[in-house]
Design a protein around this motif. Sequence first.
Motif, PDB file in Angstrom:
ATOM      1  N   UNK A   1       0.821  -1.200   0.000  1.00  0.00           N
ATOM      2  CA  UNK A   1       0.000   0.000   0.000  1.00  0.00           C
ATOM      3  C   UNK A   1       0.856   1.252   0.000  1.00  0.00           C
ATOM      4  N   UNK A   2       1.893   1.284   0.828  1.00  0.00           N
ATOM      5  CA  UNK A   2       2.776   2.447   0.870  1.00  0.00           C
ATOM      6  C   UNK A   2       3.448   2.662  -0.480  1.00  0.00           C
ATOM      7  N   UNK A   3       3.876   1.580  -1.101  1.00  0.00           N
ATOM      8  CA  UNK A   3       4.529   1.667  -2.409  1.00  0.00           C
ATOM      9  C   UNK A   3       3.584   2.229  -3.459  1.00  0.00           C
TER      10      UNK A   3
ATOM     11  N   UNK B   1      -3.765  -2.067   4.809  1.00  0.00           N
ATOM     12  CA  UNK B   1      -3.649  -1.190   3.642  1.00  0.00           C
ATOM     13  C   UNK B   1      -3.781   0.268   4.069  1.00  0.00           C
ATOM     14  N   UNK B   2      -4.732   0.561   4.947  1.00  0.00           N
ATOM     15  CA  UNK B   2      -4.918   1.934   5.409  1.00  0.00           C
ATOM     16  C   UNK B   2      -3.683   2.452   6.131  1.00  0.00           C
ATOM     17  N   UNK B   3      -3.093   1.631   6.989  1.00  0.00           N
ATOM     18  CA  UNK B   3      -1.903   2.067   7.720  1.00  0.00           C
ATOM     19  C   UNK B   3      -0.760   2.400   6.763  1.00  0.00           C
ATOM     20  N   UNK B   4      -0.539   1.550   5.766  1.00  0.00           N
ATOM     21  CA  UNK B   4       0.514   1.828   4.795  1.00  0.00           C
ATOM     22  C   UNK B   4       0.235   3.075   3.975  1.00  0.00           C
ATOM     23  N   UNK B   5      -1.025   3.283   3.636  1.00  0.00           N
ATOM     24  CA  UNK B   5      -1.421   4.468   2.880  1.00  0.00           C
ATOM     25  C   UNK B   5      -1.133   5.740   3.674  1.00  0.00           C
ATOM     26  N   UNK B   6      -1.542   5.771   4.934  1.00  0.00           N
ATOM     27  CA  UNK B   6      -1.305   6.962   5.756  1.00  0.00           C
ATOM     28  C   UNK B   6       0.195   7.197   5.915  1.00  0.00           C
ATOM     29  N   UNK B   7       0.958   6.118   6.082  1.00  0.00           N
ATOM     30  CA  UNK B   7       2.401   6.269   6.172  1.00  0.00           C
ATOM     31  C   UNK B   7       2.995   6.891   4.913  1.00  0.00           C
ATOM     32  N   UNK B   8       2.536   6.460   3.751  1.00  0.00           N
ATOM     33  CA  UNK B   8       3.048   7.024   2.499  1.00  0.00           C
ATOM     34  C   UNK B   8       2.694   8.494   2.362  1.00  0.00           C
ATOM     35  N   UNK B   9       1.502   8.868   2.770  1.00  0.00           N
ATOM     36  CA  UNK B   9       1.104  10.271   2.679  1.00  0.00           C
ATOM     37  C   UNK B   9       1.911  11.141   3.634  1.00  0.00           C
ATOM     38  N   UNK B  10       2.216  10.598   4.830  1.00  0.00           N
ATOM     39  CA  UNK B  10       3.093  11.321   5.759  1.00  0.00           C
ATOM     40  C   UNK B  10       4.454  11.535   5.123  1.00  0.00           C
TER      41      UNK B  10
ATOM     42  N   UNK C   1     -10.270   8.914   3.606  1.00  0.00           N
ATOM     43  CA  UNK C   1     -11.182   9.198   2.493  1.00  0.00           C
ATOM     44  C   UNK C   1     -10.816   8.363   1.261  1.00  0.00           C
ATOM     45  N   UNK C   2      -9.533   8.317   0.909  1.00  0.00           N
ATOM     46  CA  UNK C   2      -9.110   7.535  -0.257  1.00  0.00           C
ATOM     47  C   UNK C   2      -9.440   6.053  -0.070  1.00  0.00           C
ATOM     48  N   UNK C   3      -9.173   5.541   1.096  1.00  0.00           N
ATOM     49  CA  UNK C   3      -9.418   4.134   1.407  1.00  0.00           C
ATOM     50  C   UNK C   3     -10.902   3.791   1.250  1.00  0.00           C
ATOM     51  N   UNK C   4     -11.770   4.645   1.800  1.00  0.00           N
ATOM     52  CA  UNK C   4     -13.211   4.395   1.722  1.00  0.00           C
ATOM     53  C   UNK C   4     -13.729   4.535   0.297  1.00  0.00           C
ATOM     54  N   UNK C   5     -13.275   5.548  -0.411  1.00  0.00           N
ATOM     55  CA  UNK C   5     -13.725   5.753  -1.793  1.00  0.00           C
ATOM     56  C   UNK C   5     -13.258   4.613  -2.693  1.00  0.00           C
ATOM     57  N   UNK C   6     -12.057   4.107  -2.456  1.00  0.00           N
ATOM     58  CA  UNK C   6     -11.579   2.971  -3.236  1.00  0.00           C
ATOM     59  C   UNK C   6     -12.464   1.748  -2.995  1.00  0.00           C
TER      60      UNK C   6
ATOM     61  N   UNK D   1      -7.919  -7.303   0.072  1.00  0.00           N
ATOM     62  CA  UNK D   1      -7.348  -6.046   0.539  1.00  0.00           C
ATOM     63  C   UNK D   1      -6.367  -5.456  -0.475  1.00  0.00           C
ATOM     64  N   UNK D   2      -5.601  -6.299  -1.111  1.00  0.00           N
ATOM     65  CA  UNK D   2      -4.611  -5.795  -2.072  1.00  0.00           C
ATOM     66  C   UNK D   2      -5.268  -5.132  -3.279  1.00  0.00           C
ATOM     67  N   UNK D   3      -6.531  -5.457  -3.550  1.00  0.00           N
ATOM     68  CA  UNK D   3      -7.238  -4.816  -4.660  1.00  0.00           C
ATOM     69  C   UNK D   3      -7.302  -3.300  -4.473  1.00  0.00           C
ATOM     70  N   UNK D   4      -7.350  -2.861  -3.222  1.00  0.00           N
ATOM     71  CA  UNK D   4      -7.492  -1.432  -2.966  1.00  0.00           C
ATOM     72  C   UNK D   4      -6.283  -0.626  -3.424  1.00  0.00           C
ATOM     73  N   UNK D   5      -5.114  -1.246  -3.441  1.00  0.00           N
ATOM     74  CA  UNK D   5      -3.895  -0.476  -3.705  1.00  0.00           C
ATOM     75  C   UNK D   5      -3.939   0.215  -5.068  1.00  0.00           C
ATOM     76  N   UNK D   6      -4.366  -0.510  -6.086  1.00  0.00           N
ATOM     77  CA  UNK D   6      -4.434   0.080  -7.426  1.00  0.00           C
ATOM     78  C   UNK D   6      -5.542   1.121  -7.502  1.00  0.00           C
ATOM     79  N   UNK D   7      -6.682   0.835  -6.871  1.00  0.00           N
ATOM     80  CA  UNK D   7      -7.779   1.805  -6.880  1.00  0.00           C
ATOM     81  C   UNK D   7      -7.381   3.102  -6.182  1.00  0.00           C
ATOM     82  N   UNK D   8      -6.647   3.005  -5.090  1.00  0.00           N
ATOM     83  CA  UNK D   8      -6.173   4.204  -4.387  1.00  0.00           C
ATOM     84  C   UNK D   8      -5.233   4.994  -5.280  1.00  0.00           C
TER      85      UNK D   8
END
Length: 499
Positions: A269-271, A438-447, A462-467, A480-487
């Motif tokens: 997710x972070x990647x 996935x959410x934790x990795x996403x927030x880490x990447x945005x930080x 917001x991105x996680x929910x919309x995805x 869960x991994x499906x979300x990464x591309x949608x995000x």
Amino acid sequence: MPHSADNLPDALYSAAQVRALDARLIAAGTPGFTLMSRAAHALWRLLRQRWPAAGALTVMAGGGNNAGDGYLVAELAQRAGWRVQVLALAAPAALRDDAARAYAAARDAGVKVHLWGGQAELDGVVLDALLGTGLRDAVRAPYAEAIARINTSGLPVLAVDIPSGLCADTGCVLGVAVRADVTLTLIGLKLGLFTGAGPDQVGTLLFDGLQAEPALVAEQGCSARRLSRNNLQRLPARARSTHKGQLGHVLVVGGDHGMAGAALLSAQSALRSGAGMVSLATREAHQSAAQARLPEVMAVAVASGNQLLALGARASVWVVGPGLGQQAWARSLLSVAAVSSAAQVWDADALNLLALGVVQIPAGSVVTPHPAEAARLLGITTAAVQADRPAAARALAARYQVVCVLKGVGSLVAAPGGELWLCDHGDPVMAGAGLGDVLAGLIGALRGQGLSALDAARLGVWLHARAGEYLAAQGIGLAASDLCVAIRHLLQELDVERA
């Protein structure tokens, strides 16, 4: 014209704040009966639009202003030739002020009003005008029986302002609550409509501000705000000369024996969320599989906290907890994270160890508990967390001086100072394993890409929910991994909008 779910205002109010706004409007020169009449006309327009061929209306009326709205809707339906009955749970003689005036208008129009006795047949569309936003305790008889009758009637239900029995502040069902097909909420959006049990009770949510002056509304403080495209902090634009070292180095710490997948999901997710570099500190047994699965991620085997020190010194953001476990290995790694000066996102077992008092979390971090983890951190039951999710999120943020993301329906983002944001997106298809990782990795990447803890949490949620909503169209079975591309696609859309 009522606002739909796509264009609702951002401000969310407590019941007391809506009452204060109502009083402000009256003091500014709009009589209370005028507001009641505007509410009735909005409800009547909605009834005709939603159920144009119904021809019959049953108004379930209580003893407050919601009942007044109901009596005026009954009058409008009667004059339009509909078959109308009001089943009153409070004697009309006990009504006061504007509600009494509304009853008189309905009576003069020929509306049939019957005292509720439990035996009357409901007919047509049911208008729930029983209980308003002031309810704080469990629903008592005869209202509980009337609500049960509505819910078992099989008839379409329109709720006035809020489904009766639902707490306007918390979204908690106070014993029993109406399950509406449509709710038209008035003057201001109530926080409880969006979190806890609220979304399951309201059906389709619409809003009508009753022509309130925007300046007067703006002067009234709110309890929280909805996350929307218009109030999210976007990622900084990338210059052509941007290099990976400017986009954050995210270190994911986790993946004890048998739990490698959680840490891999966070790293992936972070990647995919734009981090310049991603490292994974995990068990030696998982290193080869991690490198094969995610060759772009630097997978490093660590046996203890001492081995983590050098790797952690190169990272700008730590995501700690996915698949971490709670044994000696986990405690050793977490003790190093607790003293790191890097930005931190703690999830899963990092939070469980924090609740045990094993370590202290650095102030300014982000925590992402689900309700059970939040309960352990606060020393209360999960039911208590769910009974007042806004209070729990604020309490966690204040106690640990962190940004708290309380996951669940109507996910909440709370800042240490008490500011609260709510996400009303997402879908039941997201009820599965790994989505929190996935959410934790996403927030880490945005930080890592320059956002503050609060802004990264808000945008990430917001991105996680919309995805999840986007992928829900493909049916159940979401991985869960499906979300990464949608995000990733959603982040691109936000960049295009900014351009």
